[in-house]
Design a protein around this motif. Sequence first.
Motif, PDB file in Angstrom:
ATOM      1  N   LYS A  89       0.827  -1.210   0.000  1.00  0.00           N
ATOM      2  CA  LYS A  89       0.000   0.000   0.000  1.00  0.00           C
ATOM      3  C   LYS A  89       0.859   1.257   0.000  1.00  0.00           C
ATOM      4  O   LYS A  89       0.534   2.238  -0.667  1.00  0.00           O
ATOM      5  N   ILE A  90       1.964   1.248   0.736  1.00  0.00           N
ATOM      6  CA  ILE A  90       2.867   2.401   0.746  1.00  0.00           C
ATOM      7  C   ILE A  90       3.492   2.594  -0.627  1.00  0.00           C
ATOM      8  O   ILE A  90       3.561   3.710  -1.146  1.00  0.00           O
ATOM      9  N   LYS A  91       3.923   1.498  -1.235  1.00  0.00           N
ATOM     10  CA  LYS A  91       4.528   1.569  -2.571  1.00  0.00           C
ATOM     11  C   LYS A  91       3.506   2.085  -3.592  1.00  0.00           C
ATOM     12  O   LYS A  91       3.830   2.912  -4.437  1.00  0.00           O
ATOM     13  N   GLN A  96       1.481   6.555  -6.996  1.00  0.00           N
ATOM     14  CA  GLN A  96       0.386   7.419  -7.399  1.00  0.00           C
ATOM     15  C   GLN A  96       0.756   8.883  -7.233  1.00  0.00           C
ATOM     16  O   GLN A  96       0.399   9.724  -8.074  1.00  0.00           O
ATOM     17  N   PHE A  97       1.488   9.223  -6.161  1.00  0.00           N
ATOM     18  CA  PHE A  97       1.912  10.608  -5.993  1.00  0.00           C
ATOM     19  C   PHE A  97       2.928  11.027  -7.050  1.00  0.00           C
ATOM     20  O   PHE A  97       2.913  12.160  -7.512  1.00  0.00           O
ATOM     21  N   LYS A  98       3.815  10.117  -7.441  1.00  0.00           N
ATOM     22  CA  LYS A  98       4.789  10.410  -8.492  1.00  0.00           C
ATOM     23  C   LYS A  98       4.089  10.629  -9.834  1.00  0.00           C
ATOM     24  O   LYS A  98       4.527  11.429 -10.644  1.00  0.00           O
ATOM     25  N   GLY A  99       3.015   9.896 -10.061  1.00  0.00           N
ATOM     26  CA  GLY A  99       2.287   9.995 -11.330  1.00  0.00           C
ATOM     27  C   GLY A  99       1.537  11.287 -11.500  1.00  0.00           C
ATOM     28  O   GLY A  99       1.242  11.715 -12.606  1.00  0.00           O
TER      29      GLY A  99
END
Length: 100
Positions: A89-91, A96-99
Amino acid sequence: MTVEIFLILLAILASVTSLVTEAVKMLLDSLKVTYTSNVVVLLVAVVVGGSGMAVFYELNGYAWTSFEIICIALMIVANWLSAMLGYDKIKQTITQFKGK
């Protein structure tokens, strides 16, 4: 053992289990071995959770009663579930934040 100590140890051991699991998965991927992720996490959780609790008991002078052995078994199960759910879940969140 109190609930607070159990939860603190669970947080520490689940973090260590997640990191060791990812290292094992990278090693198995480099060796081109097929594996099931949940089984790898289970095996690592048994080793890290069980030995972590045993070391904690020895360092703090706990007597080896049936309650402590039950706590070790509970820590292994809780560690497995926490580590299995935690890292993925952390990964996923970081990806998602990088995207965006």
